[in-house]
Design a protein around this motif. Sequence first.
Motif, mmCIF file in Angstrom:
data_model
loop_
_atom_site.group_PDB
_atom_site.id
_atom_site.type_symbol
_atom_site.label_atom_id
_atom_site.label_comp_id
_atom_site.label_asym_id
_atom_site.label_seq_id
_atom_site.Cartn_x
_atom_site.Cartn_y
_atom_site.Cartn_z
ATOM 1 N N LEU A 30 0.733 -0.993 -0.032
ATOM 2 C CA LEU A 30 -0.171 -0.087 0.036
ATOM 3 C C LEU A 30 0.849 1.363 -0.068
ATOM 4 N N THR A 31 1.935 1.301 0.629
ATOM 5 C CA THR A 31 2.809 2.375 0.230
ATOM 6 C C THR A 31 3.280 2.788 -1.019
ATOM 7 N N ARG A 32 3.633 1.533 -1.615
ATOM 8 C CA ARG A 32 3.869 1.775 -3.130
ATOM 9 C C ARG A 32 2.708 2.302 -3.738
ATOM 10 N N VAL A 33 1.541 1.803 -3.606
ATOM 11 C CA VAL A 33 0.468 2.303 -4.375
ATOM 12 C C VAL A 33 -0.029 3.567 -4.196
ATOM 13 N N PHE A 34 -0.058 4.094 -2.788
ATOM 14 C CA PHE A 34 -0.274 5.407 -2.230
ATOM 15 C C PHE A 34 0.768 6.365 -2.099
ATOM 16 N N GLY A 35 1.901 5.951 -1.733
ATOM 17 C CA GLY A 35 2.844 6.802 -1.592
ATOM 18 C C GLY A 35 3.037 7.652 -0.279
ATOM 19 N N ASP A 36 2.231 6.849 0.820
ATOM 20 C CA ASP A 36 2.085 7.494 2.135
ATOM 21 C C ASP A 36 2.177 6.489 3.065
ATOM 22 N N ILE A 37 3.087 6.413 3.927
ATOM 23 C CA ILE A 37 3.105 5.261 5.096
ATOM 24 C C ILE A 37 2.101 5.264 6.005
ATOM 25 N N CYS A 119 12.665 1.797 6.179
ATOM 26 C CA CYS A 119 12.895 1.894 7.728
ATOM 27 C C CYS A 119 14.054 2.232 8.375
ATOM 28 N N CYS A 120 15.059 1.550 7.613
ATOM 29 C CA CYS A 120 16.498 1.591 8.072
ATOM 30 C C CYS A 120 17.292 2.610 7.549
ATOM 31 N N HIS A 121 16.777 3.706 6.664
ATOM 32 C CA HIS A 121 17.549 4.755 6.044
ATOM 33 C C HIS A 121 18.448 5.265 6.990
ATOM 34 N N PRO A 122 19.875 5.648 6.606
ATOM 35 C CA PRO A 122 20.739 6.102 7.512
ATOM 36 C C PRO A 122 20.487 7.632 7.908
ATOM 37 N N ALA A 123 19.422 8.408 7.495
ATOM 38 C CA ALA A 123 18.971 9.502 7.733
ATOM 39 C C ALA A 123 18.100 9.628 8.952
ATOM 40 N N ILE A 124 17.730 8.500 9.254
ATOM 41 C CA ILE A 124 16.834 8.232 10.490
ATOM 42 C C ILE A 124 17.631 7.569 11.638
ATOM 43 N N ARG A 125 17.251 8.164 12.964
ATOM 44 C CA ARG A 125 18.079 7.726 14.027
ATOM 45 C C ARG A 125 17.789 6.334 14.409
ATOM 46 N N VAL A 126 18.938 5.530 14.944
ATOM 47 C CA VAL A 126 18.796 4.323 15.129
ATOM 48 C C VAL A 126 17.667 3.758 15.754
ATOM 49 N N GLU A 127 17.223 4.377 16.908
ATOM 50 C CA GLU A 127 16.210 3.985 17.765
ATOM 51 C C GLU A 127 14.970 4.107 16.938
ATOM 52 N N LEU A 160 7.702 6.939 16.633
ATOM 53 C CA LEU A 160 7.025 6.665 15.314
ATOM 54 C C LEU A 160 6.648 7.720 14.426
ATOM 55 N N VAL A 161 6.080 8.711 15.080
ATOM 56 C CA VAL A 161 5.621 9.857 14.355
ATOM 57 C C VAL A 161 6.971 10.651 13.845
ATOM 58 N N ARG A 162 7.904 10.833 14.676
ATOM 59 C CA ARG A 162 9.031 11.384 14.285
ATOM 60 C C ARG A 162 9.835 10.697 12.997
ATOM 61 N N ALA A 163 9.978 9.423 13.177
ATOM 62 C CA ALA A 163 10.339 8.606 11.924
ATOM 63 C C ALA A 163 9.791 8.942 10.879
ATOM 64 N N SER A 169 9.816 14.646 5.477
ATOM 65 C CA SER A 169 10.351 15.937 5.270
ATOM 66 C C SER A 169 11.646 15.713 4.376
ATOM 67 N N ALA A 170 12.505 14.539 4.509
ATOM 68 C CA ALA A 170 13.782 14.556 4.018
ATOM 69 C C ALA A 170 13.693 13.882 2.775
ATOM 70 N N HIS A 171 12.448 13.473 2.339
ATOM 71 C CA HIS A 171 12.338 12.971 0.975
ATOM 72 C C HIS A 171 13.015 11.529 0.635
ATOM 73 N N ILE A 172 13.008 10.736 1.855
ATOM 74 C CA ILE A 172 13.689 9.566 1.667
ATOM 75 C C ILE A 172 12.940 8.696 0.680
ATOM 76 N N PRO A 173 13.641 8.174 -0.271
ATOM 77 C CA PRO A 173 12.966 7.468 -1.253
ATOM 78 C C PRO A 173 12.587 5.988 -0.942
ATOM 79 N N TYR A 174 11.563 5.663 -1.638
ATOM 80 C CA TYR A 174 11.130 4.212 -1.144
ATOM 81 C C TYR A 174 11.406 3.428 -2.419
ATOM 82 N N ARG A 175 12.713 2.946 -1.892
ATOM 83 C CA ARG A 175 13.283 2.161 -3.022
ATOM 84 C C ARG A 175 14.295 1.079 -2.604
ATOM 85 N N VAL A 176 14.711 0.228 -3.175
ATOM 86 C CA VAL A 176 15.691 -0.789 -3.175
ATOM 87 C C VAL A 176 17.078 0.068 -3.392
ATOM 88 N N PRO A 177 18.265 0.198 -2.740
ATOM 89 C CA PRO A 177 19.205 0.895 -3.119
ATOM 90 C C PRO A 177 20.012 0.318 -4.278
#
Length: 412
Positions: A30-37, A119-127, A160-163, A169-177
């Motif tokens: 659904l994230t792929r279809v609607f672009g909104d987690i 979910c595990c993008h380096p721009a996001i804090r580890v916790e 969870l909200v901040r992540a 806000s950082a336009h983290i792409p929804y893709r495989v590297p």
Amino acid sequence: MDDSSTSSATGPGIIERAFREAHGQAVATLTRVFGDISLAEDAVQDAFVTAVQRWPRDGVPDNPAGWIITTARNRAVDVVRRTRRGRELTEQAALDRLRAESEEAQLMHDDQLRLIFTCCHPAIRVEHQVALTLRLIAGLTPAEVASAFLVSEETMAKRLVRAKYKIRSAHIPYRVPEAAELPTRLRAVLQVLYLIYNTGADDPRNRHDLRAEAIHLGRVLTALIPDEPETLGLLALMLLNESRMPARGTADDVILLKHQDRSRWDSSLITEGHNLVLTCLRSHRPGPFQLQAAIQAIHCAAPRYEDTDWQAITRFYDRLLAVMPTPVVALNRAVALAETQGPATALSLLDQLADDLPEYHLLHASRASMLERLGRRQEASQAYARAAELARTESEIQFLRYQSERDQRFRG
């Protein structure tokens, strides 16, 4: 997608398990279809409410993920119809439903990979990476994720909200590297999964659920990237560690490896772990998780502690230190060397790590063990006491205090 076929009616435990297994696939698609987690997550949660109402009566669908995706997608379409982008997104959803069934499995495969790396993008804090992974991929509720890391539900909800805000806000792409960045990005994903496992391992009697989630996610990732030896290595490492959990002691006690009843080790997990180690090492691309898994495989292969091949373990630690030159790896290597070169050699190496790991309780506990073996009981007692001050779990604290007091009694 046909969601009409169902199995016999069943209870809430089976429903919850089936839903959790489908959760990551559904949110990812659904994230792929609607672009909104957030939209995807809310729609999947609504689908779960519907499942709780219908599945006890109608039975769990033969394809729970497909049922959840279809139900959640319909809910999401109703939501977006009320927005300015509703028509565009509704049309996209309609097109998506027309995709051939033969394409669906590969799409879901790719969707899960995209969501894991997001979910595990380096721009996001580890916790926050850990929280998102457990919430979106593993399907834990915010309350369950909060409990896993001993924080309030309110605190975890904010994480969870901040992540998710960071992703937007950082336009983290929804893709495989891309291939060039995959090794670095995959390493971050594997570290998150192992952090989840180790959090459960810190409290082996009470946190089986967290370790089970980490192993489940390791299996998911291995199925998604079957040719990557480090994913196999991580799964093997977790399985081999898990195989010894039944013999590690109770919630109020700690049983060291040398004193464990090896008949209580899980032989099926050991066999699976050994096979994975052999498979990944054949790639001749050794990485940190593969080498750690190989070390644990050697431990698990010994029928008695006295039969442990310490020479082989030391050689693997030498290789591990070359690719992962951290003080903790150096500490573990020193402890292994004690079995082949004696406690004096190990103590000298441990003392060299004192400035790097001043607050690490296992450094002080390891020093105490070497001092004890050298007959330096007073110093051993002091080192055990310091380790107890720094330990994190009650069982470790009590164990280390007992060791300290025992050496004090021996001196007296």
